[in-house]
Scaffold this motif. Structure first.
Motif, short mmCIF file in Angstrom:
data_model
loop_
_atom_site.label_atom_id
_atom_site.label_comp_id
_atom_site.label_asym_id
_atom_site.label_seq_id
_atom_site.Cartn_x
_atom_site.Cartn_y
_atom_site.Cartn_z
N ILE A 97 0.69 -1.04 0.08
CA ILE A 97 -0.03 0.31 0.16
C ILE A 97 0.66 1.28 -0.16
O ILE A 97 0.60 2.72 -1.14
N VAL A 98 2.01 1.03 0.68
CA VAL A 98 3.52 2.17 0.55
C VAL A 98 3.93 2.80 -0.52
O VAL A 98 4.06 3.73 -1.67
N LEU A 99 3.39 1.70 -1.14
CA LEU A 99 4.28 1.81 -2.44
C LEU A 99 3.95 2.16 -3.81
O LEU A 99 4.12 1.95 -4.79
N LEU A 100 2.47 1.94 -3.50
CA LEU A 100 1.47 2.40 -4.59
C LEU A 100 1.56 3.43 -5.06
O LEU A 100 0.92 3.45 -6.63
N PRO A 101 1.64 4.58 -4.29
CA PRO A 101 1.84 5.70 -5.35
C PRO A 101 2.92 5.54 -6.53
O PRO A 101 2.28 6.24 -7.46
N LEU A 102 3.74 4.47 -6.78
CA LEU A 102 5.00 4.54 -7.47
C LEU A 102 3.92 3.75 -8.78
O LEU A 102 4.62 3.80 -9.91
N VAL A 103 2.79 3.28 -8.13
CA VAL A 103 2.38 2.43 -9.49
C VAL A 103 1.27 3.46 -10.11
O VAL A 103 0.88 3.05 -11.33
N LEU A 104 0.34 4.21 -9.66
CA LEU A 104 -0.84 4.52 -9.76
C LEU A 104 -0.22 6.02 -10.80
O LEU A 104 0.39 6.35 -10.76
N PRO A 105 -1.42 5.86 -11.54
CA PRO A 105 -1.39 7.43 -12.51
C PRO A 105 -1.58 8.63 -11.39
O PRO A 105 -2.24 9.14 -10.55
N PRO A 106 -0.58 9.76 -11.31
CA PRO A 106 -0.73 10.77 -9.93
C PRO A 106 -2.05 11.35 -10.39
O PRO A 106 -2.38 12.03 -9.66
N VAL A 107 -2.41 11.33 -11.56
CA VAL A 107 -4.05 11.85 -11.68
C VAL A 107 -4.78 11.51 -10.63
O VAL A 107 -6.00 11.54 -10.11
N VAL A 108 -4.26 10.14 -10.47
CA VAL A 108 -5.55 9.10 -10.17
C VAL A 108 -5.35 9.45 -8.33
O VAL A 108 -5.93 9.61 -7.74
N GLY A 109 -3.65 9.60 -8.00
CA GLY A 109 -3.35 10.11 -6.88
C GLY A 109 -3.96 11.15 -6.11
O GLY A 109 -4.85 11.78 -5.39
N GLY A 110 -4.18 12.55 -7.43
CA GLY A 110 -4.70 13.64 -7.16
C GLY A 110 -6.62 13.41 -6.91
O GLY A 110 -6.66 14.61 -5.75
N LEU A 111 -7.24 12.77 -7.80
CA LEU A 111 -7.89 12.70 -7.24
C LEU A 111 -8.03 11.81 -5.68
O LEU A 111 -9.50 11.95 -5.77
N ALA A 112 -7.65 11.17 -5.70
CA ALA A 112 -7.85 9.96 -4.37
C ALA A 112 -7.83 10.90 -3.22
O ALA A 112 -8.98 11.24 -2.31
N LEU A 113 -7.31 12.58 -2.89
CA LEU A 113 -6.73 13.16 -2.80
C LEU A 113 -8.24 14.61 -2.50
O LEU A 113 -8.21 15.06 -1.52
N LEU A 114 -8.61 14.52 -3.75
CA LEU A 114 -9.39 14.87 -3.42
C LEU A 114 -10.37 14.56 -3.08
O LEU A 114 -11.69 15.59 -2.48
N TYR A 115 -10.87 13.41 -3.02
CA TYR A 115 -11.76 12.77 -2.63
C TYR A 115 -11.98 12.29 -0.76
O TYR A 115 -12.71 12.01 -0.29
N LEU A 116 -10.53 12.57 -1.11
CA LEU A 116 -10.50 12.51 0.80
C LEU A 116 -10.88 13.68 1.82
O LEU A 116 -11.15 13.73 2.23
N LEU A 117 -9.82 14.90 0.94
CA LEU A 117 -9.68 16.47 1.55
C LEU A 117 -10.97 17.56 1.28
O LEU A 117 -10.47 18.46 1.31
N GLY A 118 -11.18 17.11 -0.51
CA GLY A 118 -12.40 18.31 -0.53
C GLY A 118 -13.31 18.37 0.28
O GLY A 118 -13.80 17.06 1.01
#
Length: 270
Positions: A97-118
């Motif tokens: 799970i910790v290494l997941l951002p290495l393989v996720l497209p950054p835009v998916v990470g941005g969406l995840a952050l948006l739906y967490l902290l939006g």
């Protein structure tokens, strides 16, 4: 065959068959940068690089990358130690799970952050209701996005260093009666310093070039969230020469970071 005392060990020669793919790999990295230089308008280049928007983006990129690198160190060092030294159930899943951002497209990470902290995210809603704090589309959002994508680079470097070094020295410290915090501070941290330096440089460089998560989670507001990569994207829609100039500026800054801040441990033998 024995070697005389003080004599230098000769280097192993590189097989000639490796030079062709090595040259192709180098060309794949170098030629795109050459393409930028060829495409740039050298007469306008100095003025474009020192434009107000470019300098504002550069300043914001350096500040946010430095803050996110500090956050990576403060959070990533304990996490790497836990992953390398603990034997709790599910540690392999936690590592994945910790290494997941290495393989996720950054835009998916941005969406995840948006739906967490939006405002509609469960944590963002709590922050908005209880403290009136809105995270997305702020400079803080840039730092969070950069930390999200850059911290795994630090964790990978430190965890690998800890596993290669083993825990014999830490066991000796514990045998001598040192408390766990003392062992961590006096044994583990000094052992990690070379890897910490290289991991911090990687995290800073990754933060400096972050684009997808930043534009999704923080937007592109000049002077607030528009870093150098976002400035390149913005200028490319209206002025290609400006986009190329800012891209070259980003390349130069990234090279300076790698060459100047790169620890001697990574240099290998001269």
């Amino acid at each position: 065959m024995s070697l005389r005392a003080g004599s230098r060990v000769p280097r192993a020669k590189v097989p000639w068959v490796l030079w062709v793919p090595a040259g192709l790999a180098l060309a794949l990295v170098v030629l795109p940068v050459v393409g930028l230089l060829v495409r740039s308008d050298l007469r306008r280049l100095p003025a474009l690089i020192v434009s107000d928007s470019a300098l504002a983006a550069l300043r914001l990129s350096m500040e946010t990358a430095a803050i996110s690198t500090a956050a990576c160190v403060l959070l990533g060092v304990p996490l790497a130690v836990v992953l390398a030294r603990s034997a709790v159930p599910g540690i392999r899943l936690l590592r994945a799970i910790v290494l997941l951002p290495l393989v996720l497209p950054p835009v998916v990470g941005g969406l995840a952050l948006l739906y967490l902290l939006g405002r509609k995210g469960f944590l963002g809603y709590l922050l908005d209701v209880t403290a009136g704090v809105t995270v997305p589309f702020t400079t803080a959002a840039v730092v969070i996005a950069q930390t999200f994508v850059a911290m795994p680079f630090l964790v990978v470097s430190l965890e690998g260093a800890l596993r290669n070094a083993g825990d014999s020295y830490e066991q000796v410290g514990a045998t001598l009666g040192a408390k766990p915090w003392t062992v961590f501070r006096r044994v583990t941290v000094p052992m990690l310093l070379p890897a910490l330096g290289s991991g911090a440089v990687l995290s800073f460089a990754r933060s400096l070039g972050e684009f997808g998560a930043t534009i999704t989670f923080a937007g592109s507001l000049e002077g607030v969230t528009r870093t150098l990569p976002l400035e390149v994207y913005t200028q490319a829609e209206s002025d290609v020469d400006s986009a190329v100039a800012v891209a070259l500026l980003l390349v130069v800054v990234a090279l300076m970071v790698i060459v100047v801040a790169r620890p001697r441990a990574l240099e290998g033998r001269a």
